[in-house]
Design a protein around this motif. Structure first.
Motif, PDB file in Angstrom:
ATOM      1  N   PRO A 276      29.719  38.231  37.482  1.00 14.20           N
ATOM      2  CA  PRO A 276      28.542  38.891  36.897  1.00 14.20           C
ATOM      3  C   PRO A 276      28.024  39.987  37.819  1.00 14.20           C
ATOM      4  O   PRO A 276      28.108  39.882  39.043  1.00 14.20           O
ATOM      5  N   ARG A 277      27.494  41.046  37.226  1.00 14.26           N
ATOM      6  CA  ARG A 277      26.958  42.170  37.992  1.00 14.26           C
ATOM      7  C   ARG A 277      25.909  41.694  39.002  1.00 14.26           C
ATOM      8  O   ARG A 277      25.034  40.888  38.670  1.00 14.26           O
ATOM      9  N   ASP A 278      26.004  42.204  40.201  1.00 13.53           N
ATOM     10  CA  ASP A 278      25.064  41.907  41.292  1.00 13.53           C
ATOM     11  C   ASP A 278      25.026  40.437  41.686  1.00 13.53           C
ATOM     12  O   ASP A 278      24.062  39.969  42.305  1.00 13.53           O
ATOM     13  N   SER A 279      26.093  39.690  41.330  1.00 12.78           N
ATOM     14  CA  SER A 279      26.110  38.270  41.708  1.00 12.78           C
ATOM     15  C   SER A 279      26.564  38.066  43.147  1.00 12.78           C
ATOM     16  O   SER A 279      26.351  37.001  43.717  1.00 12.78           O
ATOM     17  N   VAL A 280      27.227  39.083  43.714  1.00 17.62           N
ATOM     18  CA  VAL A 280      27.674  38.993  45.106  1.00 17.62           C
ATOM     19  C   VAL A 280      26.692  39.764  45.981  1.00 17.62           C
ATOM     20  O   VAL A 280      26.563  40.988  45.852  1.00 17.62           O
ATOM     21  N   PRO A 281      25.976  39.103  46.865  1.00 17.59           N
ATOM     22  CA  PRO A 281      25.028  39.818  47.731  1.00 17.59           C
ATOM     23  C   PRO A 281      25.755  40.756  48.687  1.00 17.59           C
ATOM     24  O   PRO A 281      26.889  40.482  49.104  1.00 17.59           O
ATOM     25  N   GLU A 282      25.117  41.866  49.014  1.00 19.05           N
ATOM     26  CA  GLU A 282      25.705  42.814  49.964  1.00 19.05           C
ATOM     27  C   GLU A 282      25.914  42.122  51.312  1.00 19.05           C
ATOM     28  O   GLU A 282      25.033  41.417  51.808  1.00 19.05           O
ATOM     29  N   GLY A 283      27.091  42.306  51.867  1.00 20.23           N
ATOM     30  CA  GLY A 283      27.393  41.704  53.157  1.00 20.23           C
ATOM     31  C   GLY A 283      27.769  40.236  53.079  1.00 20.23           C
ATOM     32  O   GLY A 283      27.787  39.551  54.113  1.00 20.23           O
ATOM     33  N   ALA A 284      28.098  39.738  51.858  1.00 21.46           N
ATOM     34  CA  ALA A 284      28.514  38.337  51.728  1.00 21.46           C
ATOM     35  C   ALA A 284      29.732  38.071  52.603  1.00 21.46           C
ATOM     36  O   ALA A 284      30.650  38.892  52.695  1.00 21.46           O
ATOM     37  N   GLU A 285      29.755  36.925  53.256  1.00 19.46           N
ATOM     38  CA  GLU A 285      30.814  36.624  54.219  1.00 19.46           C
ATOM     39  C   GLU A 285      32.118  36.245  53.523  1.00 19.46           C
ATOM     40  O   GLU A 285      32.122  35.550  52.505  1.00 19.46           O
ATOM     41  N   ILE A 286      33.229  36.726  54.076  1.00 19.86           N
ATOM     42  CA  ILE A 286      34.563  36.369  53.616  1.00 19.86           C
ATOM     43  C   ILE A 286      35.192  35.474  54.669  1.00 19.86           C
ATOM     44  O   ILE A 286      35.179  35.795  55.867  1.00 19.86           O
ATOM     45  N   LEU A 287      35.742  34.347  54.228  1.00 25.34           N
ATOM     46  CA  LEU A 287      36.258  33.334  55.142  1.00 25.34           C
ATOM     47  C   LEU A 287      37.756  33.130  54.954  1.00 25.34           C
ATOM     48  O   LEU A 287      38.298  33.349  53.865  1.00 25.34           O
ATOM     49  N   THR A 288      38.414  32.680  56.019  1.00 25.34           N
ATOM     50  CA  THR A 288      39.809  32.252  55.917  1.00 25.34           C
ATOM     51  C   THR A 288      39.831  30.813  55.391  1.00 25.34           C
ATOM     52  O   THR A 288      38.800  30.170  55.217  1.00 25.34           O
ATOM     53  N   GLU A 289      41.029  30.319  55.134  1.00 20.93           N
ATOM     54  CA  GLU A 289      41.181  28.956  54.625  1.00 20.93           C
ATOM     55  C   GLU A 289      40.608  27.928  55.597  1.00 20.93           C
ATOM     56  O   GLU A 289      40.106  26.880  55.189  1.00 20.93           O
ATOM     57  N   SER A 290      40.661  28.252  56.895  1.00 18.29           N
ATOM     58  CA  SER A 290      40.159  27.319  57.903  1.00 18.29           C
ATOM     59  C   SER A 290      38.650  27.456  58.127  1.00 18.29           C
ATOM     60  O   SER A 290      38.075  26.746  58.945  1.00 18.29           O
ATOM     61  N   GLY A 291      38.012  28.372  57.421  1.00 16.02           N
ATOM     62  CA  GLY A 291      36.580  28.559  57.552  1.00 16.02           C
ATOM     63  C   GLY A 291      36.167  29.594  58.567  1.00 16.02           C
ATOM     64  O   GLY A 291      34.975  29.808  58.803  1.00 16.02           O
ATOM     65  N   LYS A 292      37.135  30.301  59.154  1.00 14.20           N
ATOM     66  CA  LYS A 292      36.835  31.344  60.137  1.00 14.20           C
ATOM     67  C   LYS A 292      36.412  32.622  59.414  1.00 14.20           C
ATOM     68  O   LYS A 292      36.949  32.978  58.365  1.00 14.20           O
ATOM     69  N   SER A 293      35.446  33.336  59.994  1.00 13.67           N
ATOM     70  CA  SER A 293      34.987  34.587  59.393  1.00 13.67           C
ATOM     71  C   SER A 293      36.098  35.644  59.456  1.00 13.67           C
ATOM     72  O   SER A 293      36.673  35.899  60.517  1.00 13.67           O
ATOM     73  N   ALA A 294      36.396  36.257  58.290  1.00 14.26           N
ATOM     74  CA  ALA A 294      37.419  37.304  58.223  1.00 14.26           C
ATOM     75  C   ALA A 294      36.824  38.672  57.953  1.00 14.26           C
ATOM     76  O   ALA A 294      37.511  39.684  58.098  1.00 14.26           O
ATOM     77  N   GLY A 295      35.552  38.704  57.547  1.00 16.18           N
ATOM     78  CA  GLY A 295      34.927  39.982  57.268  1.00 16.18           C
ATOM     79  C   GLY A 295      33.754  39.846  56.331  1.00 16.18           C
ATOM     80  O   GLY A 295      33.230  38.754  56.111  1.00 16.18           O
ATOM     81  N   LYS A 296      33.356  40.987  55.736  1.00 15.21           N
ATOM     82  CA  LYS A 296      32.210  41.011  54.837  1.00 15.21           C
ATOM     83  C   LYS A 296      32.514  41.843  53.599  1.00 15.21           C
ATOM     84  O   LYS A 296      33.174  42.877  53.669  1.00 15.21           O
ATOM     85  N   PHE A 297      32.013  41.356  52.473  1.00 15.28           N
ATOM     86  CA  PHE A 297      32.141  42.066  51.202  1.00 15.28           C
ATOM     87  C   PHE A 297      31.107  43.190  51.167  1.00 15.28           C
ATOM     88  O   PHE A 297      29.934  42.978  51.481  1.00 15.28           O
ATOM     89  N   ARG A 298      31.538  44.387  50.775  1.00 15.76           N
ATOM     90  CA  ARG A 298      30.618  45.516  50.745  1.00 15.76           C
ATOM     91  C   ARG A 298      30.075  45.770  49.331  1.00 15.76           C
ATOM     92  O   ARG A 298      28.874  45.796  49.115  1.00 15.76           O
ATOM     93  N   ALA A 299      30.967  46.004  48.374  1.00 17.88           N
ATOM     94  CA  ALA A 299      30.523  46.316  47.013  1.00 17.88           C
ATOM     95  C   ALA A 299      31.693  46.121  46.061  1.00 17.88           C
ATOM     96  O   ALA A 299      32.846  46.000  46.481  1.00 17.88           O
ATOM     97  N   GLY A 300      31.400  46.073  44.766  1.00 18.13           N
ATOM     98  CA  GLY A 300      32.467  45.897  43.796  1.00 18.13           C
ATOM     99  C   GLY A 300      31.979  46.001  42.380  1.00 18.13           C
ATOM    100  O   GLY A 300      30.783  46.178  42.109  1.00 18.13           O
ATOM    101  N   GLY A 301      32.930  45.878  41.455  1.00 21.42           N
ATOM    102  CA  GLY A 301      32.641  45.895  40.023  1.00 21.42           C
ATOM    103  C   GLY A 301      33.697  45.094  39.304  1.00 21.42           C
ATOM    104  O   GLY A 301      34.893  45.301  39.504  1.00 21.42           O
ATOM    105  N   GLY A 302      33.269  44.128  38.469  1.00 24.07           N
ATOM    106  CA  GLY A 302      34.240  43.273  37.792  1.00 24.07           C
ATOM    107  C   GLY A 302      34.983  42.414  38.787  1.00 24.07           C
ATOM    108  O   GLY A 302      34.380  41.737  39.617  1.00 24.07           O
ATOM    109  N   GLU A 303      36.310  42.481  38.728  1.00 26.87           N
ATOM    110  CA  GLU A 303      37.126  41.677  39.649  1.00 26.87           C
ATOM    111  C   GLU A 303      37.588  42.466  40.862  1.00 26.87           C
ATOM    112  O   GLU A 303      38.332  41.944  41.712  1.00 26.87           O
ATOM    113  N   LEU A 304      37.170  43.725  40.987  1.00 26.80           N
ATOM    114  CA  LEU A 304      37.606  44.575  42.090  1.00 26.80           C
ATOM    115  C   LEU A 304      36.455  44.865  43.038  1.00 26.80           C
ATOM    116  O   LEU A 304      35.285  44.894  42.640  1.00 26.80           O
TER     117      LEU A 304
END
Length: 343
Positions: A276-304
């Motif tokens: 859904p639009r605006d469902s991902v907060p800016e700077g949401a954390e991206i994690l690896t399978e082991s729970g380690k921080s891999a980065g941050k989500f910046r922006a998007g639309g739909g599935e991209l």
């Protein structure tokens, strides 16, 4: 009069069609024109290029005519650049357009920027203007378009001169071939007359194309005072000169470049299903399978979307942490990146 970069436009057309078609964003049609919610600011005066030279990452003097006519001098019609703060972090992403045609004309440069920071950019420029012979004014009478050819675009480069009196500039996007062209027109211009057979596209499709190619644009993708230029692929997008003189924020940027170590980069990411639009907060954390921080989500639309990721983790299973829920995502390296990528 429509100012063109015809040779470059013609040479990029076939490759751009292929990439647009592969993106699944309406590539079966003719030329698609996307109205951009970006602002234009005119910087005009005898010292316009020298003034911008000390504020931006690219060599703005390339837009100033040399000893011969522009065609002979090989002057670019457009440049991509960032304005940085003193700590070397991005403030504004800009595309610069050259309006003057010969060495005898007063330098006249248009700056394309995120419309949400137009006032801030004007204040930033005027802060450093001091006694420079430069006028800075917003161009409220102009419209900006992104032009992407579809599979049946035909000889678009050859037809763009028709009814060109309504247009001001048409030039390949200086960031990457996959982004097509930029067109600047007068407000209310009839696009179908300037580009016969074209149609106006949904701006969401333009952003989907950007995200698929990993091209950042605007303050959501490049948060002011947060984003670093080389992590934001500024060098890949032809947006920086490492041989020009000093500019604000140069020291950290040059040091990072000469060290040759960039551990994080902005990359396109894809989710298994549209969110859904605006469902991902800016700077949401991206994690690896082991729970380690891999980065941050910046922006998007739909599935991209686009995310700042550690290069060491991009081939691992990744997930987006949204309010405690984990949503899988995959990262990819764009085709247009120079080889070898991931430096």
């Amino acid at each position: 009069m429509l100012v063109r970069a015809a040779t470059a436009a013609a040479t990029t057309l076939s490759g751009l069609r292929r990439l647009w078609r592969g993106g699944g964003n309406g590539g079966s049609g003719a030329v698609v024109c996307f109205p951009l919610r970006r602002a234009l600011l005119a910087v005009r005066g005898a010292e316009a290029a020298l003034f911008l030279q000390g504020l931006l990452t690219h060599d703005v003097t390339r837009l100033v005519a040399g000893d011969g006519p522009p065609a002979a001098a090989g002057l670019p019609r457009a440049l991509y650049a960032h304005a940085l703060n003193a700590q070397g972090r991005c403030l504004y992403d800009l595309i610069l357009y050259r309006l003057h045609e010969n060495p005898d004309e007063e330098p006249h440069i248009l700056l394309e920027c995120d419309s949400g920071v137009l006032d801030a950019i004007q204040k930033h420029l005027k802060l450093y203007k001091i006694r420079r012979k430069v006028n800075i004014t917003p161009c409220l009478d102009l419209s900006l378009w992104a032009i992407i050819p579809g599979e049946r675009a035909g000889d678009s480069a050859g037809s763009l001169t028709q009814r060109a009196d309504q247009g001001l500039i048409l030039t390949p996007d200086p960031r990457a071939e996959v982004m097509g062209w930029r067109l600047i027109t007068k407000k209310g211009a009839n696009l179908s007359e300037i580009i016969p057979g074209s149609h106006i596209g949904n701006i969401e499709d333009y952003h989907r194309h950007r995200y698929k190619q990993g091209i950042p644009e605007g303050v959501k993708d490049l948060p002011p005072g947060v984003a670093l230029p080389l992590e934001s692929n500024l060098a890949y997008m032809n947006g920086i000169s490492f041989t020009k003189g000093c500019y604000i924020g140069q020291e950290l940027t040059a040091r990072t470049h000469h060290m040759g170590v960039i551990r994080k980069r902005l990359l396109p990411v894809q989710l298994p299903a549209p969110l859904p639009r605006d469902s991902v907060p800016e700077g949401a954390e991206i994690l690896t399978e082991s729970g380690k921080s891999a980065g941050k989500f910046r922006a998007g639309g739909g599935e991209l979307g686009i995310a700042l990721l550690r290069l060491a983790n991009i081939n691992e299973p990744l997930c987006l942490n949204i309010a405690g829920d984990k949503v899988k995502l995959t990262a990819s390296i764009p085709e247009w990146w120079p080889k070898p990528a991931g430096k």
